[in-house]
Each structure stands twice: as C-alpha cells, then as structure tokens.
Design an enzyme around this catalytic site. Sequence first.
Site, mmCIF file in Angstrom:
data_model
loop_
_atom_site.group_PDB
_atom_site.id
_atom_site.type_symbol
_atom_site.label_atom_id
_atom_site.label_comp_id
_atom_site.label_asym_id
_atom_site.label_seq_id
_atom_site.Cartn_x
_atom_site.Cartn_y
_atom_site.Cartn_z
ATOM 1 N N GLU A 127 7.834 -21.566 8.061
ATOM 2 C CA GLU A 127 8.216 -20.704 9.173
ATOM 3 C C GLU A 127 9.265 -21.348 10.078
ATOM 4 O O GLU A 127 9.899 -20.656 10.874
ATOM 5 C CB GLU A 127 6.997 -20.318 10.004
ATOM 6 C CG GLU A 127 6.389 -21.425 10.830
ATOM 7 C CD GLU A 127 5.198 -20.925 11.635
ATOM 8 O OE1 GLU A 127 5.280 -20.979 12.864
ATOM 9 O OE2 GLU A 127 4.204 -20.473 11.032
ATOM 10 N N GLU B 253 0.798 -1.216 0.000
ATOM 11 C CA GLU B 253 0.000 0.000 0.000
ATOM 12 C C GLU B 253 0.835 1.273 0.000
ATOM 13 O O GLU B 253 0.307 2.370 -0.189
ATOM 14 C CB GLU B 253 -0.954 -0.011 1.201
ATOM 15 C CG GLU B 253 -2.035 -1.090 1.067
ATOM 16 C CD GLU B 253 -2.955 -1.173 2.263
ATOM 17 O OE1 GLU B 253 -2.569 -0.679 3.345
ATOM 18 O OE2 GLU B 253 -4.049 -1.734 2.133
#
Length: 302
Positions: A119, A88
């Site tokens: 992860e 954004e």
Amino acid sequence: MTSFEHEHRTSSTERRDPATRDLHARSVAGILDAFGTADLRAVEAVAEARPALTALIEAAEPGFVRGGRLVYLGAGTSGRLGVLDASEAPPTFDVDEGRVVGLIAGGDAALRRSSEASEDDPNGAQAELDGLALTDDDTVVGIAASGRTPYVLGALAHAKSRAPGAVTGLVCCTEIAAPPPGCDHLVELLTGPEVLTGSTRLKAGTATKLVLNAISTALMVRAGRVHENLMVDVRATNAKLRARAIGIVRELTDLDATAAGDLLERAGGSCKVAVAMHHLGLERDAAVAALARVAGRLGDVL
C-alpha cells in the site's frame, strides 16, 4: 491529541475511542454493546455523505450507461471490499467480467494473505491501470479509510493522466483537507475512532461496504439492469439462481412455476427475454431484438 495519536499523526480512524478504553475488561454482552453503537455510527456516516455520493454516481452514470467500466482500487480491507463488490456484479447483473473491476495492492494474493507493504507504493497500480486502457467513459473509485494510502492516491492521479475525461472518486473514512490530485469526487464517511483502535475493517469497513453497494447497484439500475426491484438480468448459474430467475418470471407474468420454468428455457435463461416474450406474444429472437432497440430496458419494451 494523545501521545499515541501524536506518534502516528493519523486520521480520526486511528484515534482511541474513550468509550471503549475498558474493552479488555468487558463481558461479551458489553463488547457487543460497543459494536452496536459503532454500527449505528457507520450507517449515520453514510447518510451524512449522501450528497457527495449522489454527485459521484450521477457523474459516473452517463459513461457507465454508454458501456464504460467501474474500477475500484484499494489496499488491505479497502481493496478486498472493492474486489468483493466487483466479483458479485456478473452473477447479479449479467455484466461481462471486466465491466466492474477490483484492483488490490499486492494483487490477488493479497485477498487471502496481507500485503501491507504494497500500500506504500504510489506506482503500484500503474501497470494494471495501463492494462485496462482506460477511456473517458470509465469511473475509477479509490478506497482508503485513512484517505492517504499512497497506492490509492498514486492510482487516482495516474488514472486521470491516462483518461482525463474519466470520472474519479475517493471514498475515505476521515476528513481530509481537499481532494487529492486526480480526484473529482470526495466521499468522506466520518465514522470516527474504531472500537478496536485503528482496526478499520470494523466500522470504517462497514460504512465502505454500504457505499460500494450503493454505487454499483445504483449504476446498474440506471443502466436498465433492474426492473421494479427485481434483478431481471440475474445469471442463473446454479440451482438457487435458477429458482430466483423462475420466481422473477412468475412475479412479472403471473405464470405458475412449471410454465415460468418452460418459458425461461425457451428464452435461453434470460428473465428479460422471457417476460417480453410473454407480454408481447413474441418468439425468442423477436423479443431479443425488441429489447435491443431500447438498450435492454424491460420497462421500455413493455
């Protein structure tokens, strides 16, 4: 510690909330009551972490203003939130695509499909970090609700080894004994147990999103990409954003919509250039040059 918590040996984000043990039996209104209480705790946790968050942003500011990058990295929900914030930045602040970077364990495919095993790899981010060629002006922020995700901790240590002067930080949602290796700043958001045990996309995710909002926006403000409280570097890439850009020009010039739109066109779509042209009586190239002399800070050129 309950047997569940003992088995998992995990942070407070994995503990069971006694207040929601009856979640399965609640009405919709009762479930929403639980979420309302949890959301308030998320906001409180961010407020409590403000000194640590302030220290991280203040440390990152000089390098970012010089042109350094903000790099987020995380796994699962944490990684997705980092990628969201990074994606954004270009339309909101008209920065280059690579100025705010989001790395997620498992790569971009993990944005849509869970890649939970990724992860656990402490070396999982090394290739991408090396590809960034980190410098001492960069800031690397690891995001891990539990505070112990191997992908994140390994990445922070690796980033520090590659660019010792870079600012590093860890945003987590539990209390940990000490900053992990390679971490300069520890931001602990003590959100506590989730409404749904262990689902850190909930309260922990909310608090994390609030913090990422603050980090990126504060750095952009300090870098001169905001004037007053207006996104004067907005990239008008669609009708909505063009309307917003015209509104910003109108707000800062008192022109009507038609005149503001015409001025914005002559300014090449830049709100800053348009406002400088109007107030200083300059043509586009001269306004661009005037802004360049003050590192694009509209307040200074005015």
